[in-house]
Motif scaffolding. Structure first.
Motif, PDB file in Angstrom:
ATOM      1  N   GLY A  22       0.831  -1.197   0.000  1.00 32.69           N
ATOM      2  CA  GLY A  22       0.000   0.000   0.000  1.00 32.69           C
ATOM      3  C   GLY A  22       0.866   1.247   0.000  1.00 32.69           C
ATOM      4  N   TRP A  23       0.275   2.348  -0.420  1.00 35.93           N
ATOM      5  CA  TRP A  23       1.025   3.604  -0.453  1.00 35.93           C
ATOM      6  C   TRP A  23       0.064   4.778  -0.388  1.00 35.93           C
ATOM      7  N   SER A  24       0.631   5.928  -0.050  1.00 39.29           N
ATOM      8  CA  SER A  24      -0.130   7.169  -0.018  1.00 39.29           C
ATOM      9  C   SER A  24       0.833   8.313  -0.306  1.00 39.29           C
ATOM     10  N   ILE A  25       0.347   9.333  -0.978  1.00 36.32           N
ATOM     11  CA  ILE A  25       1.154  10.507  -1.294  1.00 36.32           C
ATOM     12  C   ILE A  25       0.354  11.753  -0.934  1.00 36.32           C
ATOM     13  N   ALA A  26       1.029  12.741  -0.344  1.00 33.86           N
ATOM     14  CA  ALA A  26       0.353  13.970   0.071  1.00 33.86           C
ATOM     15  C   ALA A  26       1.358  15.107   0.147  1.00 33.86           C
ATOM     16  N   ASP A  27       0.846  16.310   0.302  1.00 31.25           N
ATOM     17  CA  ASP A  27       1.720  17.472   0.431  1.00 31.25           C
ATOM     18  C   ASP A  27       1.981  17.811   1.897  1.00 31.25           C
ATOM     19  N   HIS A  28       1.763  16.835   2.789  1.00 30.45           N
ATOM     20  CA  HIS A  28       1.988  17.019   4.225  1.00 30.45           C
ATOM     21  C   HIS A  28       2.490  15.713   4.827  1.00 30.45           C
ATOM     22  N   MET A  29       3.010  15.796   6.054  1.00 26.01           N
ATOM     23  CA  MET A  29       3.483  14.608   6.764  1.00 26.01           C
ATOM     24  C   MET A  29       2.659  14.369   8.030  1.00 26.01           C
ATOM     25  N   ARG A  30       1.363  14.519   7.932  1.00 23.21           N
ATOM     26  CA  ARG A  30       0.495  14.284   9.083  1.00 23.21           C
ATOM     27  C   ARG A  30       0.139  12.803   9.185  1.00 23.21           C
ATOM     28  N   THR A  31      -0.492  12.455  10.288  1.00 21.56           N
ATOM     29  CA  THR A  31      -0.870  11.068  10.557  1.00 21.56           C
ATOM     30  C   THR A  31      -1.714  10.472   9.442  1.00 21.56           C
ATOM     31  N   SER A  32      -2.543  11.277   8.801  1.00 28.11           N
ATOM     32  CA  SER A  32      -3.416  10.757   7.748  1.00 28.11           C
ATOM     33  C   SER A  32      -2.619  10.190   6.567  1.00 28.11           C
ATOM     34  N   LEU A  33      -1.422  10.689   6.331  1.00 24.78           N
ATOM     35  CA  LEU A  33      -0.578  10.140   5.266  1.00 24.78           C
ATOM     36  C   LEU A  33      -0.278   8.675   5.560  1.00 24.78           C
ATOM     37  N   VAL A  34       0.104   8.387   6.793  1.00 24.35           N
ATOM     38  CA  VAL A  34       0.426   7.022   7.207  1.00 24.35           C
ATOM     39  C   VAL A  34      -0.829   6.153   7.250  1.00 24.35           C
ATOM     40  N   SER A  35      -1.899   6.674   7.839  1.00 22.42           N
ATOM     41  CA  SER A  35      -3.115   5.862   7.944  1.00 22.42           C
ATOM     42  C   SER A  35      -3.691   5.543   6.572  1.00 22.42           C
ATOM     43  N   ASP A  36      -3.591   6.463   5.631  1.00 19.88           N
ATOM     44  CA  ASP A  36      -4.060   6.192   4.265  1.00 19.88           C
ATOM     45  C   ASP A  36      -3.251   5.062   3.624  1.00 19.88           C
ATOM     46  N   ALA A  37      -1.945   5.038   3.846  1.00 18.56           N
ATOM     47  CA  ALA A  37      -1.097   3.973   3.294  1.00 18.56           C
ATOM     48  C   ALA A  37      -1.441   2.625   3.923  1.00 18.56           C
ATOM     49  N   LEU A  38      -1.666   2.611   5.237  1.00 15.19           N
ATOM     50  CA  LEU A  38      -2.039   1.365   5.910  1.00 15.19           C
ATOM     51  C   LEU A  38      -3.413   0.878   5.459  1.00 15.19           C
ATOM     52  N   GLU A  39      -4.353   1.798   5.300  1.00 14.04           N
ATOM     53  CA  GLU A  39      -5.682   1.414   4.830  1.00 14.04           C
ATOM     54  C   GLU A  39      -5.629   0.882   3.403  1.00 14.04           C
ATOM     55  N   ALA A  40      -4.775   1.462   2.567  1.00 17.61           N
ATOM     56  CA  ALA A  40      -4.606   0.959   1.198  1.00 17.61           C
ATOM     57  C   ALA A  40      -4.048  -0.462   1.219  1.00 17.61           C
ATOM     58  N   ALA A  41      -3.095  -0.724   2.113  1.00 16.86           N
ATOM     59  CA  ALA A  41      -2.532  -2.074   2.234  1.00 16.86           C
ATOM     60  C   ALA A  41      -3.592  -3.057   2.716  1.00 16.86           C
ATOM     61  N   ALA A  42      -4.417  -2.628   3.666  1.00 17.97           N
ATOM     62  CA  ALA A  42      -5.481  -3.511   4.165  1.00 17.97           C
ATOM     63  C   ALA A  42      -6.483  -3.824   3.069  1.00 17.97           C
ATOM     64  N   ARG A  43      -6.837  -2.834   2.259  1.00 19.61           N
ATOM     65  CA  ARG A  43      -7.767  -3.081   1.140  1.00 19.61           C
ATOM     66  C   ARG A  43      -7.139  -4.034   0.128  1.00 19.61           C
ATOM     67  N   GLU A  44      -5.878  -3.832  -0.180  1.00 22.58           N
ATOM     68  CA  GLU A  44      -5.186  -4.666  -1.172  1.00 22.58           C
ATOM     69  C   GLU A  44      -5.074  -6.115  -0.706  1.00 22.58           C
TER      70      GLU A  44
END
Length: 75
Positions: A22-44
């Motif tokens: 999973g991965w996520s890209i954003a213009d910030h380094m907030r927690t949501s960047l990490v949680s989005d990547a983990l959620e993408a991995a869980a979906r995959e």
């Protein structure tokens, strides 16, 4: 970087298969960047049940929201 702006990439890698889970890209380094990547991995993968999570212990991973379990991983 364009005009002083950065993009940040968070990845989740399956170390057994060495594949990107999973991965996520954003213009910030907030927690949501990490949680989005983990959620993408869980979906995959369908679930992250039994997964071992390792991080660099940066602020995103030690935030109150992350620690409180507000990141839903489909376990």
């Amino acid at each position: 970087m364009d005009g002083g702006r950065f993009l940040y990439l968070a990845t989740v890698i399956d170390l057994y298969s060495r594949r990107l889970a999973g991965w996520s890209i954003a213009d910030h380094m907030r927690t949501s960047l990490v949680s989005d990547a983990l959620e993408a991995a869980a979906r995959e993968r369908g679930s992250l049940r039994g997964a071992v999570f390792h991080s660099d212990h940066g602020a995103q991973y030690t935030s109150a929201a992350f620690a409180a379990g507000s990141v839903k991983l489909m376990v």
